[in-house]
Design an enzyme around this catalytic site. Structure first.
Site, PDB file in Angstrom:
ATOM      1  N   ALA A  22       0.838  -1.217   0.000  1.00 37.36           N
ATOM      2  CA  ALA A  22       0.000   0.000   0.000  1.00 37.36           C
ATOM      3  C   ALA A  22       0.868   1.260   0.000  1.00 37.36           C
ATOM      4  O   ALA A  22       0.575   2.234  -0.702  1.00 37.36           O
ATOM      5  CB  ALA A  22      -0.916  -0.015   1.229  1.00 37.36           C
ATOM      6  N   ARG A  72      15.742  -6.726  15.475  1.00 37.83           N
ATOM      7  CA  ARG A  72      15.719  -5.910  16.697  1.00 37.83           C
ATOM      8  C   ARG A  72      17.152  -5.392  16.820  1.00 37.83           C
ATOM      9  O   ARG A  72      18.085  -6.177  16.879  1.00 37.83           O
ATOM     10  CB  ARG A  72      15.322  -6.751  17.904  1.00 37.83           C
ATOM     11  CG  ARG A  72      13.944  -7.436  17.746  1.00 37.83           C
ATOM     12  CD  ARG A  72      13.439  -7.935  19.069  1.00 37.83           C
ATOM     13  NE  ARG A  72      12.268  -8.786  18.929  1.00 37.83           N
ATOM     14  CZ  ARG A  72      11.016  -8.336  18.824  1.00 37.83           C
ATOM     15  NH1 ARG A  72      10.775  -7.043  18.835  1.00 37.83           N
ATOM     16  NH2 ARG A  72      10.002  -9.177  18.725  1.00 37.83           N
ATOM     17  N   ASP A 128       0.756  -8.099  19.071  1.00 34.97           N
ATOM     18  CA  ASP A 128       0.360  -7.905  20.475  1.00 34.97           C
ATOM     19  C   ASP A 128      -0.824  -6.952  20.653  1.00 34.97           C
ATOM     20  O   ASP A 128      -1.443  -6.937  21.721  1.00 34.97           O
ATOM     21  CB  ASP A 128       1.546  -7.373  21.287  1.00 34.97           C
ATOM     22  CG  ASP A 128       2.745  -8.296  21.245  1.00 34.97           C
ATOM     23  OD1 ASP A 128       2.559  -9.493  20.970  1.00 34.97           O
ATOM     24  OD2 ASP A 128       3.867  -7.807  21.476  1.00 34.97           O
ATOM     25  N   ARG A 172       3.719 -10.501  24.837  1.00 40.79           N
ATOM     26  CA  ARG A 172       4.733  -9.811  25.649  1.00 40.79           C
ATOM     27  C   ARG A 172       4.142  -9.440  27.000  1.00 40.79           C
ATOM     28  O   ARG A 172       3.838 -10.338  27.766  1.00 40.79           O
ATOM     29  CB  ARG A 172       5.278  -8.572  24.930  1.00 40.79           C
ATOM     30  CG  ARG A 172       6.650  -8.178  25.462  1.00 40.79           C
ATOM     31  CD  ARG A 172       7.202  -6.990  24.720  1.00 40.79           C
ATOM     32  NE  ARG A 172       7.568  -7.289  23.352  1.00 40.79           N
ATOM     33  CZ  ARG A 172       8.753  -7.797  22.992  1.00 40.79           C
ATOM     34  NH1 ARG A 172       9.647  -8.064  23.886  1.00 40.79           N
ATOM     35  NH2 ARG A 172       9.019  -8.036  21.730  1.00 40.79           N
ATOM     36  N   GLU A 188     -12.266 -21.719  29.567  1.00 46.50           N
ATOM     37  CA  GLU A 188     -12.808 -21.709  30.932  1.00 46.50           C
ATOM     38  C   GLU A 188     -12.088 -20.662  31.777  1.00 46.50           C
ATOM     39  O   GLU A 188     -12.664 -20.061  32.669  1.00 46.50           O
ATOM     40  CB  GLU A 188     -12.666 -23.090  31.579  1.00 46.50           C
ATOM     41  CG  GLU A 188     -13.760 -24.085  31.213  1.00 46.50           C
ATOM     42  CD  GLU A 188     -13.791 -24.466  29.738  1.00 46.50           C
ATOM     43  OE1 GLU A 188     -12.725 -24.474  29.099  1.00 46.50           O
ATOM     44  OE2 GLU A 188     -14.896 -24.742  29.226  1.00 46.50           O
ATOM     45  N   HIS A 252       6.027 -18.833  18.215  1.00 46.68           N
ATOM     46  CA  HIS A 252       6.145 -18.038  16.987  1.00 46.68           C
ATOM     47  C   HIS A 252       5.217 -18.476  15.864  1.00 46.68           C
ATOM     48  O   HIS A 252       5.120 -17.774  14.849  1.00 46.68           O
ATOM     49  CB  HIS A 252       7.600 -18.043  16.506  1.00 46.68           C
ATOM     50  CG  HIS A 252       8.484 -17.188  17.358  1.00 46.68           C
ATOM     51  ND1 HIS A 252       8.969 -17.610  18.572  1.00 46.68           N
ATOM     52  CD2 HIS A 252       8.930 -15.913  17.198  1.00 46.68           C
ATOM     53  CE1 HIS A 252       9.699 -16.651  19.111  1.00 46.68           C
ATOM     54  NE2 HIS A 252       9.686 -15.614  18.306  1.00 46.68           N
ATOM     55  N   ARG A 255       3.096 -15.779  14.748  1.00 44.00           N
ATOM     56  CA  ARG A 255       3.622 -14.652  13.973  1.00 44.00           C
ATOM     57  C   ARG A 255       3.552 -14.878  12.469  1.00 44.00           C
ATOM     58  O   ARG A 255       3.723 -13.939  11.686  1.00 44.00           O
ATOM     59  CB  ARG A 255       5.071 -14.380  14.393  1.00 44.00           C
ATOM     60  CG  ARG A 255       5.204 -13.749  15.761  1.00 44.00           C
ATOM     61  CD  ARG A 255       5.725 -12.333  15.669  1.00 44.00           C
ATOM     62  NE  ARG A 255       7.086 -12.305  15.225  1.00 44.00           N
ATOM     63  CZ  ARG A 255       8.157 -12.311  16.048  1.00 44.00           C
ATOM     64  NH1 ARG A 255       7.974 -12.298  17.346  1.00 44.00           N
ATOM     65  NH2 ARG A 255       9.363 -12.288  15.556  1.00 44.00           N
TER      66      ARG A 255
HETATM   67  O1  F6P Z   1       6.039  -8.298  19.955  1.00 44.79           O
HETATM   68  C1  F6P Z   1       5.735  -9.439  19.217  1.00 44.79           C
HETATM   69  C2  F6P Z   1       6.243 -10.672  19.910  1.00 44.79           C
HETATM   70  O2  F6P Z   1       5.898 -11.799  19.120  1.00 44.79           O
HETATM   71  C3  F6P Z   1       5.769 -10.863  21.364  1.00 44.79           C
HETATM   72  O3  F6P Z   1       4.461 -11.355  21.437  1.00 44.79           O
HETATM   73  C4  F6P Z   1       6.820 -11.788  21.894  1.00 44.79           C
HETATM   74  O4  F6P Z   1       6.924 -11.675  23.295  1.00 44.79           O
HETATM   75  C5  F6P Z   1       8.077 -11.309  21.195  1.00 44.79           C
HETATM   76  O5  F6P Z   1       7.654 -10.632  20.028  1.00 44.79           O
HETATM   77  C6  F6P Z   1       9.046 -12.384  20.814  1.00 44.79           C
HETATM   78  O6  F6P Z   1      10.169 -11.770  20.281  1.00 44.79           O
HETATM   79  P1  F6P Z   1      11.295 -12.532  19.449  1.00 44.79           P
HETATM   80  O7  F6P Z   1      10.700 -12.900  18.118  1.00 44.79           O
HETATM   81  O8  F6P Z   1      12.380 -11.521  19.313  1.00 44.79           O
HETATM   82  O9  F6P Z   1      11.655 -13.741  20.223  1.00 44.79           O
END
Ligand code: F6P
Length: 322
Positions: A22, A72, A128, A172, A188, A252, A255
């Site tokens: 986009a 990161r 998150d 997180r 539950e 993960h 993700r």
């Molecule tokens: O912020 C997204 C997230 O997937 C969180 O839910 C999780 O705590 C963190 O990143 C995990 O980070 P990494 O992929 O650096 O292990």
């Protein structure tokens, strides 16, 4: 403004690619050149720049992850790292930046604006859903649906064996994924950092549920320090209640995957709005969606304020777990 740079940063999310698409297409139609910055802030410092055109973003709307890669970056936390990044951005002729990411991305973008005066906006993207300034963030809906699918599957085996399953989801330090997947999955119990948790009371409720005829249970647990180790928790509950417990940590898996329709629409709207914002001279803003409309929030507000959890949904989940 003639040329902009775009990057994805922090944890990847399903829908980042739709957002990149986009941004690139809105920018080119608006007369801008677009540079892709690979690996987020690390790539900004290392000068990992690639030209982007309409075809660079063909056939990516349906793909999870990010074609620009992510990272990161510790070095960007230093003023020297940010100065190097700004120098590279300027040398490559970029007049503004659009980041796609979550809290870490916003904090870094704010610092880049304050120290280096590089015009910058950030598209709200994290599974998150913890960004102040956007009701929902890119990737959250897909992550919740991934968790939900897992919970549905676990319910089948939990019911067959009369077991109590503890399912740990990401988030997180916040409980949005746990709350939505838990409520949607008919859990539950939902354990989230925003609500104090009492193990004794939970054990009593789980035993009561059995006495009322329930033969299996699902406990959705957000990853966070207060909850501690989910395996220990499940063991404690097993000892105190005699229930047969099992643990699944989704990790993960949440993700990845094809973005949901909702995430693709959200990513497309936010990405287009981010380009318009830069063209209108906006900077130091989070681009999100509030009450269905694109909304700009000063990054300073976004990085200092916490988005509250919807406590009515917490109560609803508890009320329906009968
Ligand atoms: O912020 C997204 C997230 O997937 C969180 O839910 C999780 O705590 C963190 O990143 C995990 O980070 P990494 O992929 O650096 O292990």
């Amino acid at each position: 403004m003639k040329r902009i740079g775009i990057y994805t940063s922090g944890g990847d999310t399903p829908g980042m690619n739709a957002c990149i698409r986009a941004i690139v297409r809105t920018a080119i139609v608006g007369g801008l050149e677009v540079v892709g910055i690979e690996y987020g802030y690390a790539g900004m410092i290392a000068g990992r720049f690639i030209p982007m055109n309409m075809r660079s973003v063909s056939n990516i709307i349906q793909r999870g992850g990010t074609i620009l890669k992510s990272s990161r970056c510790e070095e960007f936390r230093t003023p020297q790292g940010r100065a190097q990044a700004a120098a590279n951005v300027r040398a490559a002729g970029m007049d503004g930046l659009i980041g796609i990411g979550g809290n870490g991305t916003s904090t870094a973008a704010h610092a880049l604006w304050v120290e280096q005066r590089v015009p910058i906006v950030v598209c709200a993207s994290t599974i998150d859903n913890d960004l102040y300034g956007s009701d929902f963030t890119i990737g959250f809906d897909t992550a919740v649906n991934t968790a939900l699918e897992a919970i549905d599957r676990l319910r089948d085996t939990a019911a067959s064996h009369d077991r109590t399953f503890f399912v740990e989801v990401m988030g997180r330090n916040n409980g949005y994924i746990a709350l939505f997947a838990g409520l949607g999955g008919g859990a539950e119990e939902i354990i989230i950092p925003e609500v104090p948790h009492d193990v004794d009371a939970m054990c009593e409720r789980l035993k009561d549920a059995r006495a009322r005829g329930k033969t299996s249970s699902i406990v959705v647990c957000a990853e966070h320090e207060q909850a501690g180790n989910v395996f220990k928790l499940a063991e404690t509950v097993r000892r105190r209640t005699g229930l047969d417990t099992r643990v699944t940590v989704l990790g993960h898996i949440q993700r990845g995957g094809r973005p949901s329709a909702r995430d693709r629409v959200l990513a497309s709207s936010i990405g287009a709005a981010a380009v318009q914002a830069l063209l209108q001279g906006e900077t130091d803003k989070l681009v999100g969606v509030v009450a269905g409309e694109a909304r700009l929030t000063p990054l300073e507000e976004n990085v200092t304020r916490k988005k509250p959890i919807n406590i009515k949904l917490v109560e609803l989940a508890a009320a329906l777990a009968k």
